[in-house]
Design a protein around this motif. Structure first.
Motif, PDB file in Angstrom:
ATOM      1  N   SER A   1       0.854  -1.193   0.000  1.00 16.88           N
ATOM      2  CA  SER A   1       0.000   0.000   0.000  1.00 16.88           C
ATOM      3  C   SER A   1       0.887   1.240   0.000  1.00 16.88           C
ATOM      4  O   SER A   1       1.733   1.418   0.879  1.00 16.88           O
ATOM      5  CB  SER A   1      -0.932  -0.002   1.225  1.00 16.88           C
ATOM      6  OG  SER A   1      -0.190  -0.063   2.428  1.00 16.88           O
TER       7      SER A   1
ATOM      8  N   THR B   1     -15.667  -1.533  -3.204  1.00 12.56           N
ATOM      9  CA  THR B   1     -15.242  -0.508  -2.249  1.00 12.56           C
ATOM     10  C   THR B   1     -16.299  -0.427  -1.161  1.00 12.56           C
ATOM     11  O   THR B   1     -17.486  -0.219  -1.458  1.00 12.56           O
ATOM     12  CB  THR B   1     -15.071   0.860  -2.932  1.00 12.56           C
ATOM     13  OG1 THR B   1     -14.076   0.745  -3.967  1.00 12.56           O
ATOM     14  CG2 THR B   1     -14.623   1.910  -1.925  1.00 12.56           C
TER      15      THR B   1
ATOM     16  N   GLU C   1      -1.707   6.712  -3.264  1.00 13.11           N
ATOM     17  CA  GLU C   1      -3.086   6.217  -3.272  1.00 13.11           C
ATOM     18  C   GLU C   1      -3.222   5.012  -4.208  1.00 13.11           C
ATOM     19  O   GLU C   1      -4.104   4.954  -5.073  1.00 13.11           O
ATOM     20  CB  GLU C   1      -4.052   7.346  -3.632  1.00 13.11           C
ATOM     21  CG  GLU C   1      -3.974   8.472  -2.597  1.00 13.11           C
ATOM     22  CD  GLU C   1      -4.864   9.654  -2.875  1.00 13.11           C
ATOM     23  OE1 GLU C   1      -5.431   9.713  -3.981  1.00 13.11           O
ATOM     24  OE2 GLU C   1      -4.988  10.527  -1.997  1.00 13.11           O
TER      25      GLU C   1
ATOM     26  N   ASN D   1      -8.296   2.289   3.617  1.00 13.49           N
ATOM     27  CA  ASN D   1      -7.937   3.609   3.097  1.00 13.49           C
ATOM     28  C   ASN D   1      -8.250   4.680   4.137  1.00 13.49           C
ATOM     29  O   ASN D   1      -9.416   5.051   4.330  1.00 13.49           O
ATOM     30  CB  ASN D   1      -8.695   3.887   1.799  1.00 13.49           C
ATOM     31  CG  ASN D   1      -8.444   2.831   0.748  1.00 13.49           C
ATOM     32  OD1 ASN D   1      -7.309   2.552   0.396  1.00 13.49           O
ATOM     33  ND2 ASN D   1      -9.516   2.217   0.252  1.00 13.49           N
TER      34      ASN D   1
ATOM     35  N   ASN E   1       0.968   4.956   0.512  1.00 13.25           N
ATOM     36  CA  ASN E   1       0.130   5.930   1.193  1.00 13.25           C
ATOM     37  C   ASN E   1      -0.007   7.244   0.425  1.00 13.25           C
ATOM     38  O   ASN E   1      -1.100   7.810   0.334  1.00 13.25           O
ATOM     39  CB  ASN E   1       0.692   6.178   2.596  1.00 13.25           C
ATOM     40  CG  ASN E   1      -0.215   7.007   3.472  1.00 13.25           C
ATOM     41  OD1 ASN E   1      -0.035   8.200   3.585  1.00 13.25           O
ATOM     42  ND2 ASN E   1      -1.192   6.367   4.101  1.00 13.25           N
TER      43      ASN E   1
ATOM     44  N   PRO F   1      -3.951   4.842   1.548  1.00 11.28           N
ATOM     45  CA  PRO F   1      -4.088   3.448   1.996  1.00 11.28           C
ATOM     46  C   PRO F   1      -3.032   3.079   3.027  1.00 11.28           C
ATOM     47  O   PRO F   1      -1.875   3.501   2.919  1.00 11.28           O
ATOM     48  CB  PRO F   1      -3.900   2.656   0.695  1.00 11.28           C
ATOM     49  CG  PRO F   1      -3.052   3.546  -0.165  1.00 11.28           C
ATOM     50  CD  PRO F   1      -3.496   4.944   0.156  1.00 11.28           C
TER      51      PRO F   1
ATOM     52  N   GLY G   1      -8.245   3.737  -2.561  1.00  9.18           N
ATOM     53  CA  GLY G   1      -8.739   4.955  -1.929  1.00  9.18           C
ATOM     54  C   GLY G   1      -7.618   5.883  -1.502  1.00  9.18           C
ATOM     55  O   GLY G   1      -6.439   5.660  -1.802  1.00  9.18           O
ATOM     56  N   GLU G   2      -7.982   6.924  -0.768  1.00  8.96           N
ATOM     57  CA  GLU G   2      -7.007   7.923  -0.329  1.00  8.96           C
ATOM     58  C   GLU G   2      -6.208   7.429   0.878  1.00  8.96           C
ATOM     59  O   GLU G   2      -6.759   6.893   1.827  1.00  8.96           O
ATOM     60  CB  GLU G   2      -7.735   9.218   0.038  1.00  8.96           C
ATOM     61  CG  GLU G   2      -8.476   9.854  -1.127  1.00  8.96           C
ATOM     62  CD  GLU G   2      -9.285  11.060  -0.717  1.00  8.96           C
ATOM     63  OE1 GLU G   2      -9.164  11.477   0.455  1.00  8.96           O
ATOM     64  OE2 GLU G   2     -10.048  11.575  -1.551  1.00  8.96           O
TER      65      GLU G   2
ATOM     66  N   SER H   1     -10.859  -1.111   0.198  1.00  6.41           N
ATOM     67  CA  SER H   1     -10.824  -1.600  -1.175  1.00  6.41           C
ATOM     68  C   SER H   1     -10.614  -3.109  -1.175  1.00  6.41           C
ATOM     69  O   SER H   1      -9.779  -3.623  -0.423  1.00  6.41           O
ATOM     70  CB  SER H   1      -9.695  -0.942  -1.966  1.00  6.41           C
ATOM     71  OG  SER H   1      -9.883   0.447  -2.069  1.00  6.41           O
TER      72      SER H   1
END
Length: 336
Positions: free
Chosen positions: A256, A318, A261, A299, A258, A283, A280-281, A306
């Motif tokens: 992930s 999601t 995203e 996220n 971060n 993660p 998503g934003e 997700s």
């Protein structure tokens, strides 16, 4: 309509009929219970730091089944499948919440008097290790007698932790000293201190138990650490990696990223990123579900989870989760 309308239906007939009906109802009830049990799949426990709660997601059905109140600012997750317990670290209340994984209710709050973030459980589930984010120590908590706690040394700002497959070693990622501390789980003494990348945060163990994967946030890399020789190698990741999950065949690493995203799909043998998946934003927590061959990603910025199909490496679902979801650690409970 009364039974009197059927003159051929004697009292004996009625009694037999009622007995058969009761037996059928009981059999149907048992069958439905067995069916529900067989359909019960793996569960993901998602810590929601901004709402002081944990979301329980049935991974197979991709639905939130429970939302559980815990302590203040929950972050870390440790699964105790034998005990049917889930341990949650609460950074702001300086406690560990204990969830009964059958009733999905919080049954205990354990004071630890440290800023609890990273947590890990011994393989025999007798000891819970809690990292002191605000210090340079880890607390060993006796799960049978939680008031029995022992502190021991770590590096600066200990974060992610895991216990070796043989239960003999605890590996601790120290964010601000850029190293991993290896501790003897019996004596709680330091065995080794290994330099890795800049700001190591999350740790994951390979399925064969031979390699610890260390996420280096600022270096944008993974360190592969041999659990016996302590030799290391490095693989590049996306921007600002926060978590890593390994496929059951040890072929793929899912990281992930971060600040990007996204999730990087990395061929471990070659060290090459083969695909980048938008999620998503911001993660953070990430885990691989073997039963469904899906990757679960929390996220933090978009308050979503997700679901990635590991066969196609695409996001298929999601799921909304309350504010600031993180799930730091190993957060999937496997069905028995």
């Amino acid at each position: 309509m009364s039974l009197n309308c059927f003159p051929s239906f004697t009292c004996h007939n009625v009694a037999v009929y009622q007995t058969l009906l009761c037996r059928f109802a009981l059999a149907l009830s048992l069958a439905m219970a067995c069916s529900a049990e067989s359909l019960a799949g793996n569960l993901a426990y998602i810590t929601n730091q901004g709402s002081n709660s944990v979301s329980v997601i049935d991974i197979a059905s991709k639905q939130v089944t429970h939302t559980i109140a815990v302590g203040k600012a929950p972050v870390g997750v440790a699964i105790a499948s034998k005990q049917q317990r889930v341990y949650i670290s609460n950074a702001n209340s300086q406690t560990i919440s204990v969830i009964n994984s059958r009733s999905q209710q919080t049954i205990q709050e354990i004071p630890v008097k440290i800023q609890a973030v990273g947590i890990a459980l011994s393989r025999d589930e007798k000891t819970l290790f809690v990292a002191d984010w605000g210090g340079a120590q880890v607390i060993a908590v006796d799960t049978a007698h939680p008031q029995n706690q022992k502190a021991f040394k770590a590096g600066k700002t200990p974060s992610g932790m895991l216990v070796s497959a043989d239960n003999k070693k605890l590996f601790i990622a120290n964010r601000d000293s850029d190293d991993v501390t290896v501790v003897d789980t019996r004596t709680l003494q330091t065995i080794a201190q290994i330099k890795v990348g800049i700001h190591p945060f999350a740790l994951t163990l390979s399925p064969d138990g031979k390699t610890v994967f260390v996420v280096n946030v600022v270096s944008n890399s993974l360190t592969l650490l041999d659990t016996e020789s302590y030799h290391t190698s490095t693989i590049k990741t996306g921007q600002h990696p926060y978590g890593v999950a390994i496929s059951p065949d040890s072929r793929w690493a899912y990281v992930s990223n971060n600040h990007a995203e996204s999730v990087s799909v990395i061929d471990i043998a070659s060290g090459k990123t083969v695909k980048t998946i938008e999620v998503g934003e911001f993660p953070e927590g990430i885990a691989y579900d073997k039963a469904t061959q899906q990757v679960i990603v929390a996220n933090w910025g978009s308050d979503t989870v997700s679901i990635i199909d590991a066969n196609t490496n695409t996001v298929t679902n999601t799921i909304d989760s309350p504010k600031l979801c993180r799930s730091f650690g190993q957060f999937i409970l496997e069905a028995r």
